[in-house]
Design an enzyme around this catalytic site. Structure first.
Site, PDB file in Angstrom:
ATOM      1  N   ASP A  42     -10.026  -0.274   6.616  1.00 29.68           N
ATOM      2  CA  ASP A  42     -10.576   0.982   7.433  1.00 29.68           C
ATOM      3  C   ASP A  42     -11.423   0.558   8.588  1.00 29.68           C
ATOM      4  O   ASP A  42     -12.339  -0.472   8.417  1.00 29.68           O
ATOM      5  CB  ASP A  42     -11.622   1.913   6.573  1.00 29.68           C
ATOM      6  CG  ASP A  42     -10.497   2.858   5.660  1.00 29.68           C
ATOM      7  OD1 ASP A  42      -9.568   3.199   5.806  1.00 29.68           O
ATOM      8  OD2 ASP A  42     -11.055   3.072   4.514  1.00 29.68           O
ATOM      9  N   ARG A  46      -5.040   1.991  -5.039  1.00 28.36           N
ATOM     10  CA  ARG A  46      -4.212   1.230  -3.546  1.00 28.36           C
ATOM     11  C   ARG A  46      -4.423  -0.184  -3.711  1.00 28.36           C
ATOM     12  O   ARG A  46      -5.547  -0.632  -4.544  1.00 28.36           O
ATOM     13  CB  ARG A  46      -4.525   1.802  -2.304  1.00 28.36           C
ATOM     14  CG  ARG A  46      -6.282   1.654  -1.871  1.00 28.36           C
ATOM     15  CD  ARG A  46      -6.748   3.182  -2.114  1.00 28.36           C
ATOM     16  NE  ARG A  46      -7.965   3.184  -1.266  1.00 28.36           N
ATOM     17  CZ  ARG A  46      -8.677   4.180  -1.462  1.00 28.36           C
ATOM     18  NH1 ARG A  46      -8.611   4.829  -2.704  1.00 28.36           N
ATOM     19  NH2 ARG A  46      -9.900   4.319  -0.985  1.00 28.36           N
ATOM     20  N   ASP A  95      -6.796  -1.410   1.014  1.00 24.03           N
ATOM     21  CA  ASP A  95      -7.038  -0.277   2.068  1.00 24.03           C
ATOM     22  C   ASP A  95      -7.913  -0.942   3.185  1.00 24.03           C
ATOM     23  O   ASP A  95      -9.081  -1.577   3.009  1.00 24.03           O
ATOM     24  CB  ASP A  95      -8.188   0.865   1.369  1.00 24.03           C
ATOM     25  CG  ASP A  95      -8.677   1.908   2.004  1.00 24.03           C
ATOM     26  OD1 ASP A  95      -7.915   2.181   2.705  1.00 24.03           O
ATOM     27  OD2 ASP A  95      -9.596   2.463   1.611  1.00 24.03           O
ATOM     28  N   ARG A 105       0.834  -1.268   0.036  1.00 27.70           N
ATOM     29  CA  ARG A 105       0.085   0.091   0.057  1.00 27.70           C
ATOM     30  C   ARG A 105       0.827   1.229  -0.049  1.00 27.70           C
ATOM     31  O   ARG A 105       1.860   1.478   0.674  1.00 27.70           O
ATOM     32  CB  ARG A 105      -0.752   0.026   1.123  1.00 27.70           C
ATOM     33  CG  ARG A 105      -1.623   1.425   1.534  1.00 27.70           C
ATOM     34  CD  ARG A 105      -2.587   1.640   0.521  1.00 27.70           C
ATOM     35  NE  ARG A 105      -3.087   3.005   0.705  1.00 27.70           N
ATOM     36  CZ  ARG A 105      -4.227   3.316   1.598  1.00 27.70           C
ATOM     37  NH1 ARG A 105      -5.145   2.423   2.090  1.00 27.70           N
ATOM     38  NH2 ARG A 105      -4.768   4.620   1.563  1.00 27.70           N
TER      39      ARG A 105
END
Length: 279
Positions: free
Chosen positions: A221, A216, A219, A207
């Site tokens: 989150d 990317r 990812d 990344r």
């Protein structure tokens, strides 16, 4: 962990264990008495109706586990003893949602008269939703490898996983389509500890943070962590903009449609319906 008021309690008070913990050499050689108080947060309803020990948490076994764990190794600090005991109990007893624990050290060698010194902590299981996305290379492999890596983390168990969905990029439009999903996990890790581990998994996948909302390989989150509301330079919870991202709401509604956004106080299915109507 949900509000502790929703749980019953099993309490162990003044459990005495003779073992060797302390900063000073003499403490580790001679040993001394420690006293442990534990409150286990669990649901006793089934055991209360069945009168069967196997439907409850056997506090005799918990006492034996605490004694064994305290004698297994010598720690310098009470803080370390308490952390090991709390984590060990939560790992060993899945029906225990949380634990309050105090480790007391009578006659602590501080050259003053005190009854005892102690460390008191509260630890819980936490429900966390993590969003995953990729739009470079073999997107499905990046996501599959990341889910496996998350599941292999210590003190993390993946509970649910939404389907992979292909989505339009959000924010920065001049890039390839994303593959996205959301997973629900249970963990003993604190928010920043989990964030650090997810960041390491992103880094292992190559990344690079060159363009905000840009392409990317991976990812990751943290979307929600229990009902925690947090704002730090490193982490904002709930993740900002959940209610504006249809691909996130699609996945959340697949695995948790009736869960409630802790700030907006609306179910995810309601937020999805409102976003669709607004478009």
């Amino acid at each position: 962990m949900n509000d502790r008021k929703n749980y019953d309690q099993i309490i162990i008070h003044d459990l005495e264990v003779f073992c060797n913990h302390g900063v000073y050499k003499e403490e580790n050689i001679l040993g001394q008495k420690f006293i442990v108080d534990v409150t286990l947060y669990t649901d006793t309803r089934k055991a209360g109706l069945s009168d069967r020990l196997e439907d409850s948490v056997n506090y005799g076994h918990v006492c034996a586990f605490i004694e064994e764990a305290m004698k297994k190794q010598n720690d310098k600090l009470l803080e370390c003893v308490a952390e090991r005991l709390a984590a060990g109990i939560l790992r060993r007893y899945p029906s225990v949602a949380g634990v309050d624990l105090e480790v007391k050290k009578p006659w602590a060698p501080v050259m003053r008269h005190i009854d005892y010194a102690s460390v008191r902590i509260s630890r819980s299981r936490h429900k966390v939703y993590v969003g995953l996305g990729s739009n470079l290379g073999d997107r499905e492999k990046y996501l599959t490898d990341a889910i496996r890596a998350i599941g292999e983390l210590d003190d993390v168990v993946i509970v649910k996983q939404a389907s992979f969905i292909e989505t339009e990029p959000y924010g920065y439009r001049d890039q390839d389509l994303f593959l996205n999903t959301v997973i629900c996990l249970e963990t003993l890790l604190e928010p920043m500890e989990l964030l650090d581990r997810l960041f390491a998994i992103e880094q292992a996948a190559g990344r690079k943070r060159e363009i905000h909302w840009g392409p990317r390989t991976l990812d990751l989150d943290i979307l929600l962590y229990d009902d925690l509301i947090l704002c730090t330079p490193e982490l904002i919870l709930p993740h900002p903009g959940i209610e504006k991202r249809l691909f996130v709401l699609d996945s959340l509604c697949e695995i948790a449609p009736y869960e409630i956004h802790p700030l907006l106080r609306k179910r995810f299915m309601t937020l999805k319906e409102e976003l669709l109507m607004a478009d």
